[in-house]
Scaffold this motif. Structure first.
Motif, short mmCIF file in Angstrom:
data_model
loop_
_atom_site.label_atom_id
_atom_site.label_comp_id
_atom_site.label_asym_id
_atom_site.label_seq_id
_atom_site.Cartn_x
_atom_site.Cartn_y
_atom_site.Cartn_z
N MET A 10 0.91 -1.14 0.17
CA MET A 10 0.04 -0.02 -0.02
C MET A 10 1.24 0.82 0.19
O MET A 10 0.12 2.14 0.29
CB MET A 10 -0.51 -0.23 1.50
N THR A 39 3.05 2.02 -2.85
CA THR A 39 3.37 2.51 -4.53
C THR A 39 2.37 4.14 -4.55
O THR A 39 1.66 3.82 -4.18
CB THR A 39 2.98 1.30 -5.03
N THR A 40 3.78 4.97 -5.10
CA THR A 40 2.85 6.05 -5.03
C THR A 40 2.38 6.10 -6.83
O THR A 40 3.10 5.87 -7.16
CB THR A 40 3.83 7.70 -5.11
N PRO A 41 1.03 5.82 -6.70
CA PRO A 41 0.54 6.17 -8.29
C PRO A 41 0.87 7.40 -8.62
O PRO A 41 1.89 8.10 -8.11
CB PRO A 41 -1.34 6.79 -7.86
N GLU A 66 -2.73 2.79 -13.06
CA GLU A 66 -2.56 2.36 -12.36
C GLU A 66 -3.67 2.81 -10.95
O GLU A 66 -4.00 2.69 -9.90
CB GLU A 66 -0.81 2.77 -12.48
N GLN A 67 -4.31 3.72 -11.06
CA GLN A 67 -4.58 5.04 -10.28
C GLN A 67 -6.35 4.12 -9.65
O GLN A 67 -6.65 4.36 -8.83
CB GLN A 67 -4.69 5.98 -11.11
N TRP A 96 -5.31 1.09 -7.73
CA TRP A 96 -4.68 1.79 -6.60
C TRP A 96 -6.53 2.22 -5.76
O TRP A 96 -6.24 1.26 -4.46
CB TRP A 96 -4.29 2.94 -6.31
N CYS A 97 -6.75 3.08 -6.28
CA CYS A 97 -8.15 3.13 -5.71
C CYS A 97 -9.38 2.03 -5.39
O CYS A 97 -10.13 1.64 -4.34
CB CYS A 97 -9.20 3.99 -6.96
N GLN A 105 -7.92 -1.01 -5.09
CA GLN A 105 -7.58 -1.83 -3.92
C GLN A 105 -7.77 -1.08 -2.13
O GLN A 105 -8.31 -1.63 -1.76
CB GLN A 105 -6.19 -1.31 -4.08
N ASP A 153 -3.25 12.62 -4.81
CA ASP A 153 -2.51 11.42 -3.96
C ASP A 153 -3.99 11.54 -2.61
O ASP A 153 -4.74 10.34 -2.41
CB ASP A 153 -1.24 11.35 -3.63
#
Length: 416
Positions: A1, A3-5, A16-17, A20-21, A23, A75
Protein backbone atom coordinates in the motif's frame (compact mmCIF):
# COMPACT_ATOMS: atom_id res chain seq x y z
CA UNK A 1 0.00 0.00 0.00
CA UNK A 2 2.94 2.39 -0.23
CA UNK A 3 3.33 2.63 -4.02
CA UNK A 4 2.72 6.18 -5.23
CA UNK A 5 0.33 6.33 -8.18
CA UNK A 6 1.68 8.16 -11.24
CA UNK A 7 0.48 11.69 -11.96
CA UNK A 8 -2.74 12.28 -13.85
CA UNK A 9 -4.47 15.00 -15.79
CA UNK A 10 -7.42 16.79 -14.23
CA UNK A 11 -9.81 14.70 -16.31
CA UNK A 12 -8.82 11.03 -16.28
CA UNK A 13 -7.16 8.62 -13.93
CA UNK A 14 -4.51 6.22 -15.16
CA UNK A 15 -5.16 2.46 -15.01
CA UNK A 16 -2.70 2.26 -12.11
CA UNK A 17 -4.61 4.90 -10.17
CA UNK A 18 -7.91 3.18 -10.82
CA UNK A 19 -6.48 -0.10 -9.56
CA UNK A 20 -5.10 1.62 -6.46
CA UNK A 21 -8.48 3.19 -5.70
CA UNK A 22 -10.21 -0.18 -6.12
CA UNK A 23 -7.70 -1.75 -3.77
CA UNK A 24 -8.36 0.97 -1.19
CA UNK A 25 -12.12 0.36 -1.38
CA UNK A 26 -11.64 -3.32 -0.68
CA UNK A 27 -9.19 -2.57 2.11
CA UNK A 28 -11.66 -0.17 3.67
CA UNK A 29 -14.49 -2.67 3.59
CA UNK A 30 -12.59 -5.79 4.66
CA UNK A 31 -9.94 -4.54 7.08
CA UNK A 32 -10.73 -1.02 8.27
CA UNK A 33 -14.53 -1.11 8.61
CA UNK A 34 -14.42 -3.90 11.25
CA UNK A 35 -11.90 -1.88 13.28
CA UNK A 36 -14.09 1.20 12.94
CA UNK A 37 -17.13 -0.75 14.17
CA UNK A 38 -15.22 -1.88 17.26
CA UNK A 39 -14.38 1.70 18.28
CA UNK A 40 -16.31 3.65 20.89
CA UNK A 41 -18.64 6.16 19.27
CA UNK A 42 -17.54 9.75 19.75
CA UNK A 43 -13.96 8.93 20.73
CA UNK A 44 -10.64 8.69 18.91
CA UNK A 45 -10.17 5.15 17.60
CA UNK A 46 -6.47 4.59 18.24
CA UNK A 47 -6.37 0.97 16.96
CA UNK A 48 -7.83 2.21 13.67
CA UNK A 49 -5.22 4.98 13.49
CA UNK A 50 -2.39 2.54 14.17
CA UNK A 51 -3.66 0.27 11.39
CA UNK A 52 -3.79 3.22 8.99
CA UNK A 53 -0.22 3.96 10.00
CA UNK A 54 0.90 0.35 9.57
CA UNK A 55 -0.59 0.29 6.07
CA UNK A 56 1.39 3.40 5.15
CA UNK A 57 -1.80 5.40 4.48
CA UNK A 58 -1.30 8.05 7.17
CA UNK A 59 2.08 8.86 5.65
CA UNK A 60 0.22 10.06 2.55
CA UNK A 61 -1.53 12.74 4.63
CA UNK A 62 1.37 13.48 6.98
CA UNK A 63 5.05 13.60 5.91
CA UNK A 64 6.49 11.15 8.43
CA UNK A 65 10.23 11.39 7.75
CA UNK A 66 12.81 13.90 6.52
CA UNK A 67 12.92 15.74 4.16
CA UNK A 68 9.24 16.24 5.11
CA UNK A 69 8.01 16.41 1.53
CA UNK A 70 4.81 18.28 0.78
CA UNK A 71 1.67 16.12 0.72
CA UNK A 72 0.43 15.49 -2.83
CA UNK A 73 -3.10 16.89 -3.04
CA UNK A 74 -4.31 14.54 -5.79
CA UNK A 75 -2.93 11.52 -3.94
CA UNK A 76 -4.75 12.71 -0.80
CA UNK A 77 -8.00 13.19 -2.73
CA UNK A 78 -7.89 9.72 -4.28
CA UNK A 79 -7.17 8.23 -0.87
CA UNK A 80 -10.00 10.08 0.87
CA UNK A 81 -12.52 9.38 -1.89
CA UNK A 82 -11.74 5.66 -1.92
CA UNK A 83 -11.82 5.21 1.86
CA UNK A 84 -15.01 7.28 2.15
CA UNK A 85 -16.70 4.87 -0.24
CA UNK A 86 -16.29 1.87 2.05
CA UNK A 87 -15.28 3.20 5.48
CA UNK A 88 -16.01 6.89 6.21
CA UNK A 89 -14.68 6.51 9.76
CA UNK A 90 -11.24 5.48 8.49
CA UNK A 91 -11.29 8.34 5.98
CA UNK A 92 -12.13 10.87 8.69
CA UNK A 93 -9.51 9.53 11.09
CA UNK A 94 -6.84 9.82 8.40
CA UNK A 95 -7.91 13.30 7.29
CA UNK A 96 -7.91 14.71 10.82
CA UNK A 97 -4.35 13.53 11.36
CA UNK A 98 -3.30 15.38 8.23
CA UNK A 99 -5.23 18.53 9.12
CA UNK A 100 -3.92 18.70 12.69
CA UNK A 101 -0.32 18.09 11.66
CA UNK A 102 -0.49 20.17 8.48
CA UNK A 103 0.85 23.41 9.99
CA UNK A 104 3.69 21.49 11.67
CA UNK A 105 4.69 20.03 8.32
CA UNK A 106 4.33 23.44 6.69
CA UNK A 107 6.16 25.80 9.06
CA UNK A 108 7.25 23.73 12.06
CA UNK A 109 10.80 23.82 13.35
CA UNK A 110 13.14 20.86 12.92
CA UNK A 111 12.54 19.92 16.55
CA UNK A 112 8.73 20.14 16.24
CA UNK A 113 8.70 18.04 13.09
CA UNK A 114 11.03 15.38 14.49
CA UNK A 115 9.05 15.18 17.74
CA UNK A 116 5.54 14.89 16.27
CA UNK A 117 5.32 14.08 12.56
CA UNK A 118 6.71 10.51 12.66
CA UNK A 119 4.39 9.67 15.56
CA UNK A 120 1.36 11.11 13.74
CA UNK A 121 2.25 9.24 10.53
CA UNK A 122 2.37 5.92 12.37
CA UNK A 123 -0.83 6.57 14.33
CA UNK A 124 0.94 6.65 17.69
CA UNK A 125 0.16 10.33 18.28
CA UNK A 126 -3.16 12.08 17.63
CA UNK A 127 -3.17 15.58 16.12
CA UNK A 128 -5.88 18.25 16.14
CA UNK A 129 -6.50 21.55 14.34
CA UNK A 130 -7.93 24.08 16.83
CA UNK A 131 -9.26 27.07 14.93
CA UNK A 132 -13.02 27.44 15.59
CA UNK A 133 -14.42 29.23 18.62
CA UNK A 134 -17.95 29.73 20.02
CA UNK A 135 -18.20 33.14 18.31
CA UNK A 136 -15.67 32.64 15.52
CA UNK A 137 -16.54 29.70 13.32
CA UNK A 138 -16.98 30.85 9.74
CA UNK A 139 -15.34 34.20 10.53
CA UNK A 140 -11.97 32.73 11.46
CA UNK A 141 -10.31 36.15 11.53
CA UNK A 142 -12.52 37.10 14.51
CA UNK A 143 -10.71 34.78 16.94
CA UNK A 144 -10.90 35.78 20.59
CA UNK A 145 -8.53 33.26 22.21
CA UNK A 146 -5.89 35.50 23.77
CA UNK A 147 -2.16 34.92 23.82
CA UNK A 148 -1.06 37.38 26.48
CA UNK A 149 2.66 38.18 26.67
CA UNK A 150 4.59 37.23 29.76
CA UNK A 151 7.73 39.05 30.81
CA UNK A 152 10.60 36.67 31.50
CA UNK A 153 11.12 36.20 35.21
CA UNK A 154 7.87 37.97 36.09
CA UNK A 155 4.26 36.97 36.64
CA UNK A 156 2.20 35.84 33.67
CA UNK A 157 -1.29 36.73 32.64
CA UNK A 158 -2.59 33.81 34.61
CA UNK A 159 -0.71 34.79 37.75
CA UNK A 160 1.95 32.06 37.37
CA UNK A 161 5.70 32.29 37.09
CA UNK A 162 7.45 33.22 33.84
CA UNK A 163 7.59 30.43 31.27
CA UNK A 164 10.84 28.53 31.48
CA UNK A 165 12.98 28.33 28.36
CA UNK A 166 11.24 31.01 26.33
CA UNK A 167 12.99 33.14 23.73
CA UNK A 168 14.40 36.61 24.29
CA UNK A 169 12.69 38.51 21.48
CA UNK A 170 11.05 41.74 22.61
CA UNK A 171 11.79 41.02 26.27
CA UNK A 172 9.00 38.45 26.26
CA UNK A 173 9.27 35.20 28.18
CA UNK A 174 6.36 33.62 26.32
CA UNK A 175 2.58 33.81 26.33
CA UNK A 176 -0.42 32.54 28.29
CA UNK A 177 -3.37 31.27 26.25
CA UNK A 178 -6.78 32.12 27.67
CA UNK A 179 -10.14 31.38 26.09
CA UNK A 180 -12.16 28.60 24.43
CA UNK A 181 -12.03 26.56 21.25
CA UNK A 182 -15.00 24.46 20.15
CA UNK A 183 -16.07 22.03 17.40
CA UNK A 184 -12.48 20.75 17.50
CA UNK A 185 -12.08 17.32 15.91
CA UNK A 186 -10.14 14.79 18.02
CA UNK A 187 -10.66 16.96 21.11
CA UNK A 188 -10.27 16.37 23.97
CA UNK A 189 -8.26 13.20 23.23
CA UNK A 190 -5.51 14.52 20.95
CA UNK A 191 -1.87 14.44 22.00
CA UNK A 192 -1.22 17.92 20.64
CA UNK A 193 -3.18 20.80 19.17
CA UNK A 194 -2.36 23.31 16.47
CA UNK A 195 -3.86 26.37 18.16
CA UNK A 196 -4.59 29.75 16.61
CA UNK A 197 -4.66 32.65 19.06
CA UNK A 198 -4.68 36.43 18.98
CA UNK A 199 -1.30 37.96 19.86
CA UNK A 200 -2.35 41.44 18.74
CA UNK A 201 0.27 42.44 16.17
CA UNK A 202 -2.58 43.95 14.13
CA UNK A 203 -6.39 43.79 13.96
CA UNK A 204 -8.27 41.02 12.20
CA UNK A 205 -6.42 38.18 10.57
CA UNK A 206 -3.05 39.92 10.90
CA UNK A 207 -3.10 39.57 14.68
CA UNK A 208 -3.38 35.75 14.75
CA UNK A 209 -0.48 33.46 15.69
CA UNK A 210 -0.21 29.67 15.49
CA UNK A 211 1.14 27.55 18.36
CA UNK A 212 1.86 23.86 18.84
CA UNK A 213 0.35 23.00 22.24
CA UNK A 214 0.92 19.53 23.74
CA UNK A 215 -2.16 18.18 25.49
CA UNK A 216 -0.40 17.89 28.86
CA UNK A 217 0.18 21.63 29.27
CA UNK A 218 -1.12 22.93 32.61
CA UNK A 219 -4.38 24.83 32.31
CA UNK A 220 -5.61 22.96 29.21
CA UNK A 221 -8.81 20.95 29.61
CA UNK A 222 -11.62 19.77 27.37
CA UNK A 223 -15.02 18.14 27.08
CA UNK A 224 -16.52 15.97 24.32
CA UNK A 225 -19.55 17.08 22.30
CA UNK A 226 -22.41 14.72 21.44
CA UNK A 227 -23.04 15.13 17.71
CA UNK A 228 -25.50 13.77 15.14
CA UNK A 229 -22.69 11.75 13.55
CA UNK A 230 -20.75 10.42 16.55
CA UNK A 231 -17.20 11.55 15.81
CA UNK A 232 -14.54 12.65 18.28
CA UNK A 233 -15.37 16.33 18.62
CA UNK A 234 -15.00 18.57 21.62
CA UNK A 235 -14.49 21.89 23.35
CA UNK A 236 -11.11 23.03 24.72
CA UNK A 237 -10.66 25.47 27.59
CA UNK A 238 -7.39 27.38 27.94
CA UNK A 239 -6.83 28.73 31.45
CA UNK A 240 -3.56 30.69 31.18
CA UNK A 241 -1.90 27.81 29.31
CA UNK A 242 1.86 28.56 29.01
CA UNK A 243 3.52 28.58 25.60
CA UNK A 244 6.97 29.75 24.54
CA UNK A 245 8.71 30.80 21.36
CA UNK A 246 9.68 27.15 20.94
CA UNK A 247 5.96 26.43 20.50
CA UNK A 248 5.44 28.93 17.69
CA UNK A 249 4.39 27.62 14.29
CA UNK A 250 5.82 30.27 12.02
CA UNK A 251 6.16 33.86 13.15
CA UNK A 252 3.86 35.93 15.39
CA UNK A 253 1.04 37.46 13.36
CA UNK A 254 1.29 34.90 10.53
CA UNK A 255 -1.06 32.30 11.98
CA UNK A 256 -4.03 33.08 9.77
CA UNK A 257 -1.89 32.61 6.67
CA UNK A 258 -0.68 29.27 8.05
CA UNK A 259 -4.28 28.17 8.64
CA UNK A 260 -5.39 29.17 5.14
CA UNK A 261 -2.50 27.35 3.46
CA UNK A 262 -3.45 24.19 5.31
CA UNK A 263 -7.11 24.59 4.39
CA UNK A 264 -6.24 25.19 0.73
CA UNK A 265 -4.73 21.70 0.71
CA UNK A 266 -7.52 20.01 2.64
CA UNK A 267 -10.60 21.70 1.18
CA UNK A 268 -10.42 19.83 -2.16
CA UNK A 269 -9.93 16.60 -0.24
CA UNK A 270 -13.07 17.34 1.81
CA UNK A 271 -14.72 17.41 -1.59
CA UNK A 272 -13.14 14.04 -2.35
CA UNK A 273 -14.58 12.66 0.90
CA UNK A 274 -18.00 13.90 -0.20
CA UNK A 275 -17.61 12.39 -3.68
CA UNK A 276 -16.75 9.02 -2.14
CA UNK A 277 -19.95 9.06 -0.10
CA UNK A 278 -21.99 10.21 -3.10
CA UNK A 279 -20.60 7.35 -5.20
CA UNK A 280 -21.45 4.83 -2.49
CA UNK A 281 -25.03 6.14 -2.36
CA UNK A 282 -25.30 6.12 -6.15
CA UNK A 283 -24.02 2.54 -6.47
CA UNK A 284 -26.41 1.38 -3.74
CA UNK A 285 -29.28 3.08 -5.58
CA UNK A 286 -28.37 1.50 -8.93
CA UNK A 287 -28.34 -1.94 -7.33
CA UNK A 288 -31.61 -1.35 -5.48
CA UNK A 289 -33.39 0.06 -8.52
CA UNK A 290 -32.32 -2.95 -10.57
CA UNK A 291 -33.85 -5.52 -8.23
CA UNK A 292 -36.74 -3.84 -6.39
CA UNK A 293 -40.10 -4.98 -7.86
CA UNK A 294 -42.42 -2.10 -8.75
CA UNK A 295 -45.55 -1.81 -10.92
CA UNK A 296 -44.94 -4.99 -12.88
CA UNK A 297 -41.22 -4.44 -13.39
CA UNK A 298 -38.38 -3.05 -11.33
CA UNK A 299 -37.73 0.49 -10.15
CA UNK A 300 -35.24 1.36 -12.85
CA UNK A 301 -37.96 0.77 -15.49
CA UNK A 302 -39.71 3.88 -14.20
CA UNK A 303 -38.54 6.93 -16.11
CA UNK A 304 -38.70 9.11 -12.99
CA UNK A 305 -36.25 6.80 -11.22
CA UNK A 306 -33.89 6.27 -14.16
CA UNK A 307 -33.71 10.01 -14.80
CA UNK A 308 -33.02 10.61 -11.12
CA UNK A 309 -30.15 8.11 -11.25
CA UNK A 310 -28.76 9.81 -14.36
CA UNK A 311 -28.83 13.18 -12.60
CA UNK A 312 -27.12 11.75 -9.53
CA UNK A 313 -24.37 10.19 -11.64
CA UNK A 314 -23.78 13.34 -13.70
CA UNK A 315 -23.51 15.62 -10.67
CA UNK A 316 -21.20 13.20 -8.88
CA UNK A 317 -18.86 13.01 -11.86
CA UNK A 318 -18.85 16.80 -12.27
CA UNK A 319 -17.92 17.22 -8.59
CA UNK A 320 -15.21 14.57 -8.90
CA UNK A 321 -13.59 16.33 -11.86
CA UNK A 322 -13.60 19.69 -10.10
CA UNK A 323 -11.95 18.10 -7.06
CA UNK A 324 -9.25 16.51 -9.24
CA UNK A 325 -8.66 19.80 -11.06
CA UNK A 326 -8.26 21.67 -7.76
CA UNK A 327 -5.85 19.04 -6.48
CA UNK A 328 -3.78 19.16 -9.67
CA UNK A 329 -3.61 22.95 -9.40
CA UNK A 330 -2.30 22.67 -5.85
CA UNK A 331 0.28 20.06 -6.85
CA UNK A 332 1.57 22.16 -9.73
CA UNK A 333 1.44 25.60 -8.09
CA UNK A 334 1.65 25.00 -4.33
CA UNK A 335 -0.54 26.54 -1.62
CA UNK A 336 0.24 30.06 -2.80
CA UNK A 337 -0.66 29.48 -6.45
CA UNK A 338 -2.64 32.15 -8.22
CA UNK A 339 -5.95 30.30 -8.41
CA UNK A 340 -5.47 27.57 -5.80
CA UNK A 341 -7.76 29.20 -3.23
CA UNK A 342 -10.46 29.72 -5.86
CA UNK A 343 -10.32 26.13 -7.12
CA UNK A 344 -10.22 24.73 -3.56
CA UNK A 345 -13.33 26.68 -2.56
CA UNK A 346 -15.19 25.68 -5.73
CA UNK A 347 -14.30 22.01 -5.27
CA UNK A 348 -15.42 21.89 -1.66
CA UNK A 349 -18.62 23.80 -2.38
CA UNK A 350 -19.78 21.76 -5.35
CA UNK A 351 -18.76 18.36 -3.99
CA UNK A 352 -20.29 18.72 -0.54
CA UNK A 353 -23.55 20.18 -1.88
CA UNK A 354 -23.67 17.44 -4.52
CA UNK A 355 -23.12 14.70 -1.97
CA UNK A 356 -25.99 16.02 0.14
CA UNK A 357 -28.25 15.96 -2.92
CA UNK A 358 -27.17 12.47 -4.03
CA UNK A 359 -27.50 10.86 -0.61
CA UNK A 360 -30.92 12.44 -0.09
CA UNK A 361 -32.05 11.25 -3.52
CA UNK A 362 -30.74 7.77 -2.73
CA UNK A 363 -32.80 7.69 0.46
CA UNK A 364 -35.88 8.64 -1.58
CA UNK A 365 -35.24 5.83 -4.07
CA UNK A 366 -34.78 3.27 -1.29
CA UNK A 367 -37.78 4.43 0.71
CA UNK A 368 -38.33 3.75 4.39
CA UNK A 369 -35.72 0.98 4.56
CA UNK A 370 -32.97 3.59 4.09
CA UNK A 371 -33.91 5.28 7.36
CA UNK A 372 -33.63 2.12 9.40
CA UNK A 373 -30.77 2.18 11.89
CA UNK A 374 -27.78 0.32 10.49
CA UNK A 375 -28.65 0.80 6.81
CA UNK A 376 -25.81 2.13 4.63
CA UNK A 377 -27.84 5.18 3.65
CA UNK A 378 -28.91 5.91 7.21
CA UNK A 379 -25.21 6.03 8.02
CA UNK A 380 -24.35 8.19 5.00
CA UNK A 381 -27.30 10.50 5.68
CA UNK A 382 -25.77 11.40 9.04
CA UNK A 383 -22.20 11.54 7.77
CA UNK A 384 -22.84 13.72 4.72
CA UNK A 385 -24.25 16.75 6.53
CA UNK A 386 -21.20 18.03 8.41
CA UNK A 387 -18.83 18.57 5.42
CA UNK A 388 -21.08 21.41 4.21
CA UNK A 389 -20.16 23.24 7.42
CA UNK A 390 -16.63 22.39 8.55
CA UNK A 391 -13.46 23.85 7.02
CA UNK A 392 -15.61 26.73 5.82
CA UNK A 393 -19.39 26.45 5.35
CA UNK A 394 -20.86 26.52 1.84
CA UNK A 395 -21.77 30.19 2.31
CA UNK A 396 -18.15 30.98 3.19
CA UNK A 397 -16.93 29.14 0.09
CA UNK A 398 -19.24 31.28 -2.06
CA UNK A 399 -17.85 34.42 -0.42
CA UNK A 400 -14.28 33.26 -1.05
CA UNK A 401 -15.10 32.45 -4.67
CA UNK A 402 -16.66 35.87 -5.21
CA UNK A 403 -13.64 37.63 -3.69
CA UNK A 404 -11.29 35.72 -5.95
CA UNK A 405 -13.42 36.56 -8.99
CA UNK A 406 -13.37 40.26 -8.09
CA UNK A 407 -9.60 40.09 -7.74
CA UNK A 408 -9.39 38.85 -11.30
CA UNK A 409 -11.77 41.59 -12.47
CA UNK A 410 -9.70 44.31 -10.81
CA UNK A 411 -6.50 42.84 -12.22
CA UNK A 412 -7.92 42.91 -15.75
CA UNK A 413 -9.15 46.49 -15.26
CA UNK A 414 -5.63 47.60 -14.29
CA UNK A 415 -4.01 45.70 -17.16
CA UNK A 416 -6.45 45.67 -20.11
Amino acid sequence: MTTTPPPTSSFALTPEQRAWCAQLRVLGAERLAPLAAEGEAGRVNRPLLRDLGELGLLARAVPGAPPWRRVAALDLCLLRESLAYSCPEAETALALQGLGAGPVADVGTAEQRARWLPAVATGEAVAAFALSEPDAGSDAAALALRAEPEVRGGKGAGGGDGVEGAGETGGTGGWRLTGTKTWISNAPWADFYTVFARTGEAPGSRGVTAFLVPADRPGLSGEPLDMLAPHALGTLTFDAVPVTRADLLGEPGEGFRVAMRTLNLFRPSVGAFAVGMAQAALDASLAHAGRRPAFGGVLRDLQAVSHQLAEMATRTEAARLLVYAAACAYDSEGAGGEDVALRAAMAKLLATETAQYVVDAAVQIHGAAALQRGHLLEHLYREVRAPRIYEGASEVQRTLIAKELYKETHKEARHP
